[in-house]
Scaffold this active site. Structure first.
Site: not given
Ligand code: NAI
Length: 342
Positions: A153-154, A232, A234, A258, A263, A302, A305
């Site tokens: 998504h992101i 951004t 983890r 971020d 952290e 962090h 969001f």
């Molecule tokens: P998402 O689940 O939509 O996308 C994650 C993607 O990573 C998926 O397409 C998945 O197939 C892929 N993936 C899994 N293992 C992988 C690997 N080894 N190598 C490459 N790609 C891989 O998740 P979304 O919504 O895009 O969020 C991603 C991450 O962003 C979250 O898991 C969360 O940790 C982090 N996040 C951080 C925030 C912040 O405030 N800094 C806020 C929201 C999310």
């Protein structure tokens, strides 16, 4: 109605949003705590615990909650919850999968522009009374290659933004989304190729055992000399020692972060000592401080969001998870087996 009987305890709720949460939770017995959850402040009567990312819910805590039936993670990432321990007790862990795709991508882009246009050095200089652009030359984004690791998504939102800047995009994902690549006009590559070809690499991957130190001492050397690293997602996706070496040797031009590994200890170093920390955690903390102080980094706390709109979306989606659970319908349970993506 079973909803009346459920006691829901929220932890880590920002004071300014307490009333909003309370209004949305009509029909439940709700307690709202602004501080993160701990063994000391846990509501032992809670049927549902709703926690933000600063609240780590480990196995010991899960076992100390005798009535616990559901955990609501108020975030997309859920690595702060021991999901295995919850699953062993058949307690669903429901997250918020979609609240922040544009919000986090916008923050990632702010970090990219902040680095490539030397925004912080520039404003610091002007505020110090020096109105002079020498030494502040930046780089264009147009025509450069952005490597997006994790095209969920992101990542997909970041790619849309990069298209607006006329950048080339490479993606890496173990589950490539061919339709998305076609629609947004980018190509998938192997991780090594993406690292070698990208001027900017941005991480949008969940933290799992197999993504821990996804960027490490070995493969950081494969990054294009002079590239930028953006994280951004983890902190523990990046080995901080590897990043320090790459910054110090000038192999990387900079990093926009971020999130940092461990952290939670940055603001509370005394807690690190009290937690019976291991040598490696002390080392991580030291590396984090070097990264924060480095002139070629931008580190935010962090905060990606943290937009007004996203906070409301987080609360709305969390309440929907809880209401569905109360009706006997479990949604967004991360412990349930998921079908593989195309
Ligand atoms: P998402 O689940 O939509 O996308 C994650 C993607 O990573 C998926 O397409 C998945 O197939 C892929 N993936 C899994 N293992 C992988 C690997 N080894 N190598 C490459 N790609 C891989 O998740 P979304 O919504 O895009 O969020 C991603 C991450 O962003 C979250 O898991 C969360 O940790 C982090 N996040 C951080 C925030 C912040 O405030 N800094 C806020 C929201 C999310």
């Amino acid at each position: 109605m079973p909803t009346k009987k459920l006691t829901v305890a929220f932890y880590g709720i920002w004071p300014e949003i307490k009333d909003y949460v309370r209004a949305k939770m009509s029909g439940f017995h709700t307690t709202i705590h602004t501080e993160p959850i701990s063994l000391e402040n846990m509501n032992k009567d809670a049927d549902v615990i709703a926690i933000f990312v600063e609240s780590a819910l480990d196995k010991k805590m899960i076992h100390a909650l005798p009535k616990l039936k559901m955990i609501a993670a108020m975030s997309t990432g859920y690595d702060h919850v021991d999901a295995k321990a919850a699953q062993a007790k058949k307690i669903p862990v429901c997250n918020v999968p979609f609240y922040g795709e544009n919000t986090v991508a916008e923050h990632a882009f702010a970090l990219i522009l902040g680095l490539t246009r030397k925004l912080f050095l520039s404003t610091k200089r002007v505020k110090e009374g020096v109105y002079d652009y020498h030494g502040l030359r930046g780089t264009d984004l147009k025509g450069k290659t952005l490597g997006v690791i994790g095209t969920g998504h992101i990542g997909a939102h970041l790619i849309k933004m990069a298209n607006g800047f006329e950048m080339n995009v490479l993606g890496y994902d173990p589950y490539p989304n061919k339709e998305l690549a076609k629609t947004l006009g980018f190509k998938y590559a192997t991780l090594d190729k993406l690292l070698a070809k990208s001027d900017i690499v941005s991480l949008h991957v969940p933290l799992f055992k197999n993504t821990y130190h996804l960027i490490n001492k070995k493969n950081i050397k494969k990054m294009k000399p002079g590239a930028y690293l953006i994280n951004t997602a983890r902190g523990a996706l990046v080995d901080p020692e590897a990043l320090v070496s790459a910054l110090q040797s000038k192999q990387l031009a900079g990093a926009g972060l971020d999130v940092l590994e461990d952290e939670n200890f940055i603001q509370h170093e005394e807690a690190l000592m009290a937690s019976g920390c291991k040598e490696c955690q002390i080392k991580t903390n030291l590396m984090n401080n070097i990264i924060i102080d480095h002139p070629d980094t931008i580190v935010t706390p962090h905060n990606a969001f943290n937009s007004t709109e996203a906070l409301k979306r987080i609360v709305d989606a969390t309440v929907e998870n809880i209401r569905s659970f109360a009706k006997g319908e479990i949604i967004n349970d991360v412990t349930a087996a998921k079908p593989k993506k195309k």
